[in-house]
Design a protein around this motif. Structure first.
Motif, PDB file in Angstrom:
ATOM      1  N   ARG A   1       0.823  -1.201   0.000  1.00 38.51           N
ATOM      2  CA  ARG A   1       0.000   0.000   0.000  1.00 38.51           C
ATOM      3  C   ARG A   1       0.863   1.259   0.000  1.00 38.51           C
ATOM      4  O   ARG A   1       0.561   2.231  -0.702  1.00 38.51           O
ATOM      5  CB  ARG A   1      -0.921  -0.013   1.224  1.00 38.51           C
ATOM      6  CG  ARG A   1      -1.779   1.214   1.362  1.00 38.51           C
ATOM      7  CD  ARG A   1      -2.594   1.510   0.129  1.00 38.51           C
ATOM      8  NE  ARG A   1      -3.540   0.454  -0.173  1.00 38.51           N
ATOM      9  CZ  ARG A   1      -3.735  -0.028  -1.384  1.00 38.51           C
ATOM     10  NH1 ARG A   1      -3.023   0.427  -2.409  1.00 38.51           N
ATOM     11  NH2 ARG A   1      -4.613  -0.983  -1.608  1.00 38.51           N
ATOM     12  N   ALA A   2       1.951   1.242   0.754  1.00 39.10           N
ATOM     13  CA  ALA A   2       2.844   2.400   0.749  1.00 39.10           C
ATOM     14  C   ALA A   2       3.462   2.602  -0.627  1.00 39.10           C
ATOM     15  O   ALA A   2       3.610   3.736  -1.100  1.00 39.10           O
ATOM     16  CB  ALA A   2       3.936   2.220   1.803  1.00 39.10           C
ATOM     17  N   GLN A   3       3.820   1.510  -1.297  1.00 39.09           N
ATOM     18  CA  GLN A   3       4.366   1.625  -2.646  1.00 39.09           C
ATOM     19  C   GLN A   3       3.344   2.228  -3.607  1.00 39.09           C
ATOM     20  O   GLN A   3       3.692   3.081  -4.432  1.00 39.09           O
ATOM     21  CB  GLN A   3       4.790   0.241  -3.153  1.00 39.09           C
ATOM     22  CG  GLN A   3       6.088  -0.275  -2.574  1.00 39.09           C
ATOM     23  CD  GLN A   3       6.415  -1.651  -3.103  1.00 39.09           C
ATOM     24  OE1 GLN A   3       5.552  -2.522  -3.227  1.00 39.09           O
ATOM     25  NE2 GLN A   3       7.677  -1.871  -3.419  1.00 39.09           N
ATOM     26  N   GLY A   4       2.080   1.808  -3.496  1.00 42.24           N
ATOM     27  CA  GLY A   4       1.052   2.337  -4.386  1.00 42.24           C
ATOM     28  C   GLY A   4       0.862   3.836  -4.216  1.00 42.24           C
ATOM     29  O   GLY A   4       0.760   4.586  -5.203  1.00 42.24           O
ATOM     30  N   ILE A   5       0.797   4.302  -2.980  1.00 37.38           N
ATOM     31  CA  ILE A   5       0.640   5.739  -2.744  1.00 37.38           C
ATOM     32  C   ILE A   5       1.851   6.496  -3.265  1.00 37.38           C
ATOM     33  O   ILE A   5       1.725   7.582  -3.856  1.00 37.38           O
ATOM     34  CB  ILE A   5       0.426   5.994  -1.240  1.00 37.38           C
ATOM     35  CG1 ILE A   5      -0.855   5.305  -0.762  1.00 37.38           C
ATOM     36  CG2 ILE A   5       0.344   7.488  -0.948  1.00 37.38           C
ATOM     37  CD1 ILE A   5      -1.088   5.416   0.732  1.00 37.38           C
ATOM     38  N   ALA A   6       3.043   5.943  -3.064  1.00 40.61           N
ATOM     39  CA  ALA A   6       4.252   6.602  -3.563  1.00 40.61           C
ATOM     40  C   ALA A   6       4.225   6.725  -5.080  1.00 40.61           C
ATOM     41  O   ALA A   6       4.611   7.758  -5.637  1.00 40.61           O
ATOM     42  CB  ALA A   6       5.489   5.828  -3.107  1.00 40.61           C
ATOM     43  N   VAL A   7       3.755   5.691  -5.767  1.00 36.56           N
ATOM     44  CA  VAL A   7       3.689   5.737  -7.231  1.00 36.56           C
ATOM     45  C   VAL A   7       2.729   6.826  -7.695  1.00 36.56           C
ATOM     46  O   VAL A   7       3.027   7.598  -8.604  1.00 36.56           O
ATOM     47  CB  VAL A   7       3.268   4.360  -7.784  1.00 36.56           C
ATOM     48  CG1 VAL A   7       2.896   4.457  -9.252  1.00 36.56           C
ATOM     49  CG2 VAL A   7       4.389   3.357  -7.604  1.00 36.56           C
ATOM     50  N   LEU A   8       1.548   6.918  -7.074  1.00 37.28           N
ATOM     51  CA  LEU A   8       0.578   7.938  -7.464  1.00 37.28           C
ATOM     52  C   LEU A   8       1.086   9.344  -7.176  1.00 37.28           C
ATOM     53  O   LEU A   8       0.651  10.304  -7.817  1.00 37.28           O
ATOM     54  CB  LEU A   8      -0.740   7.717  -6.725  1.00 37.28           C
ATOM     55  CG  LEU A   8      -1.546   6.492  -7.146  1.00 37.28           C
ATOM     56  CD1 LEU A   8      -2.818   6.397  -6.320  1.00 37.28           C
ATOM     57  CD2 LEU A   8      -1.903   6.571  -8.630  1.00 37.28           C
ATOM     58  N   CYS A   9       1.994   9.474  -6.231  1.00 35.30           N
ATOM     59  CA  CYS A   9       2.547  10.787  -5.893  1.00 35.30           C
ATOM     60  C   CYS A   9       3.814  11.092  -6.682  1.00 35.30           C
ATOM     61  O   CYS A   9       4.524  12.050  -6.351  1.00 35.30           O
ATOM     62  CB  CYS A   9       2.835  10.862  -4.399  1.00 35.30           C
ATOM     63  SG  CYS A   9       1.350  10.778  -3.372  1.00 35.30           S
ATOM     64  N   GLY A  10       4.133  10.294  -7.684  1.00 40.95           N
ATOM     65  CA  GLY A  10       5.305  10.553  -8.504  1.00 40.95           C
ATOM     66  C   GLY A  10       6.570   9.882  -8.022  1.00 40.95           C
ATOM     67  O   GLY A  10       7.653  10.142  -8.566  1.00 40.95           O
ATOM     68  N   GLY A  11       6.483   9.028  -7.012  1.00 36.53           N
ATOM     69  CA  GLY A  11       7.661   8.338  -6.501  1.00 36.53           C
ATOM     70  C   GLY A  11       8.006   7.123  -7.337  1.00 36.53           C
ATOM     71  O   GLY A  11       7.312   6.767  -8.295  1.00 36.53           O
ATOM     72  N   TRP A  12       9.086   6.474  -6.946  1.00 37.97           N
ATOM     73  CA  TRP A  12       9.592   5.321  -7.699  1.00 37.97           C
ATOM     74  C   TRP A  12       9.675   4.114  -6.790  1.00 37.97           C
ATOM     75  O   TRP A  12       9.902   4.234  -5.579  1.00 37.97           O
ATOM     76  CB  TRP A  12      10.972   5.624  -8.287  1.00 37.97           C
ATOM     77  CG  TRP A  12      10.908   6.710  -9.292  1.00 37.97           C
ATOM     78  CD1 TRP A  12      10.999   8.052  -9.049  1.00 37.97           C
ATOM     79  CD2 TRP A  12      10.688   6.574 -10.687  1.00 37.97           C
ATOM     80  NE1 TRP A  12      10.844   8.751 -10.203  1.00 37.97           N
ATOM     81  CE2 TRP A  12      10.657   7.887 -11.228  1.00 37.97           C
ATOM     82  CE3 TRP A  12      10.505   5.485 -11.530  1.00 37.97           C
ATOM     83  CZ2 TRP A  12      10.461   8.114 -12.580  1.00 37.97           C
ATOM     84  CZ3 TRP A  12      10.315   5.716 -12.874  1.00 37.97           C
ATOM     85  CH2 TRP A  12      10.295   7.019 -13.383  1.00 37.97           C
ATOM     86  N   LEU A  13       9.478   2.959  -7.385  1.00 45.48           N
ATOM     87  CA  LEU A  13       9.564   1.715  -6.630  1.00 45.48           C
ATOM     88  C   LEU A  13      11.014   1.344  -6.390  1.00 45.48           C
ATOM     89  O   LEU A  13      11.927   1.868  -7.017  1.00 45.48           O
ATOM     90  CB  LEU A  13       8.865   0.595  -7.408  1.00 45.48           C
ATOM     91  CG  LEU A  13       7.367   0.766  -7.648  1.00 45.48           C
ATOM     92  CD1 LEU A  13       6.864  -0.353  -8.526  1.00 45.48           C
ATOM     93  CD2 LEU A  13       6.608   0.795  -6.345  1.00 45.48           C
TER      94      LEU A  13
END
Length: 408
Positions: free
Chosen positions: A132-144
């Motif tokens: 879930r943290a990864q998903g929110i990071a992706v939507l906010c422009g972050g990277w896996l």
């Protein structure tokens, strides 16, 4: 002139004078009306010009308002994403630290089957939190997180399976002799996990969810079938818009509580070059989700064994000392019937233009698990099964670094 003619003449004169006066008054009235009509025309033209000027001013103000409102919303969205991204990065770091603590505890208390089973359950909950943290990071422009090694398609599927709550309902059918390139391992696992989470959440608890791995002429397909109620056309249209986004997805448009699954899948699919669709019906009447991995994201390289294999072998070897000897840990899932593979023609294997071995089309594999109740397992057997499952999923989710700068 007679007397009778005199009054008649005077009457005619009076009538003529009255007529002349009436004509003069009518003419004067007509001139006044014309003048008034001209003034009214001038006023009308002036009012029309004022109306046009007001319309232009209103259009300009409306456009300015829309532009400023869009700027305010964009700034608010960017600020919200920046705050969420910073917070999620902290949570991801804590989740990674917690993962290290769990692994150390597994090494320290692995001799106790009950303790090991509890630690495996904590590890499973931590993997869901990380997803879930990864998903929110992706939507906010972050990277896996990124890897430097490839992973087999089967390991990626097992990694996704281990990140959802009801992982024991998932069955993986089929295998291909291909691996996923290192940059796409984590994105594909996250997307597949989101699809599996939807499949298990929106179908009856006792029904199976299948992952069928199939080779196709343009790559490899990961097909997820559930036995839920399906999706209406409006839901399919909205899902298609999220899975193939044409613009940045607003976090505030995902509802309350927000539905991240399709939005995260669409962002990752567009970023790494694979396709996701949910517009088909599964053989069980539910939803069929398809992840198409193109040849560019596949390789024929064999993934190297994880560095923690020696510890797990020692852990497994320690378990049978307290019970009847067993040649190897029991698999997490009971074996299911597999169709007999058709004999493959002998001869040299042809290759594609990219150097990969050319795949042959295979018939779809769809196996319905047995409905017979499973026997109650002991703590030792549960720990052994969870240990085997964790070793399979860990090979697909281990990463060397947590943040990738750009496209890897």
């Amino acid at each position: 002139m007679t007397f009778a003619q005199g009054p008649l003449l005077w009457a005619l004169v009076v009538v003529a004078l009255i007529a002349v006066g009436a004509v003069l008054r009518a003419r004067k009235t007509n001139i006044g009306l014309r003048r008034q009509n001209a003034e009214l025309h001038q006023q009308r033209d002036m009012l029309q010009r004022q109306r046009d000027e007001l319309h232009v001013a209103h259009t300009g103000l409306t456009h300015q308002h829309s532009t400023e409102l869009a700027d305010v919303r964009r700034d608010a969205e960017e600020e919200t994403k920046a705050v969420l991204k910073a917070a999620v990065r902290t949570l991801q770091g804590l989740a990674d630290e917690q993962q290290v603590v769990i692994e150390n505890a597994q090494q320290k208390y692995g001799d106790d089957p009950g303790m090991l089973a509890d630690l495996m359950a904590i590890d499973h909950a931590n993997s869901q939190f990380g997803r879930r943290a990864q998903g929110i990071a992706v939507l906010c422009g972050g990277w896996l997180g990124r890897r430097e090694t490839v992973a087999s398609v089967f390991d990626v599927a097992r990694s996704a399976q281990g990140r959802i709550r009801q992982f024991d309902r998932v069955r993986i059918n089929g295998q291909v002799n291909f691996s996923v390139v290192s940059k796409a391992v984590e994105p594909v696992a996250v997307v597949l996990a989101e699809l599996l989470a939807n499949a298990t959440n929106y179908s009856a608890p006792g029904t199976p969810v299948e992952i069928n791995i199939q080779a196709v002429p343009t790559g490899v397909c990961l097909i997820v079938d559930d036995a839920g109620l399906g999706m209406g056309q409006e839901e399919k249209d909205r899902a298609a818009a999220l899975l193939a986004p044409r613009a940045a997805i607003s976090v505030s448009s995902l509802g309350i509580p927000p539905q991240f699954g399709f939005a995260v899948s669409g962002v990752l699919a567009a970023r790494y070059g694979f396709r996701v669709s949910v517009d088909s019906v599964s053989p069980y009447g539910g939803v069929r989700a398809v992840v198409l991995l193109p040849d560019e994201l596949l390789t024929g390289d064999v993934p190297s064994p994880p560095p923690v294999a020696a510890h797990h072998q020692a852990e497994v070897a320690a378990l049978p000392r307290r019970q009847a000897p067993a040649p190897s840990p029991t698999p997490l899932f009971p074996p299911v019937a597999q169709p007999i593979a058709a004999p493959q023609p002998s001869g040299p294997v042809s290759t594609t233009a990219g150097g990969l071995p050319k795949r042959r089309r295979k018939s779809p594999v769809s196996v319905v698990p047995s409905t017979e109740p499973e026997p109650v397992r002991s703590n030792e057997e549960t720990a052994s099964r969870l240990g085997a499952f964790q070793r399979g999923t860990r090979s697909g989710r281990d990463m060397t670094t947590m943040e990738g700068p750009e496209f890897q």
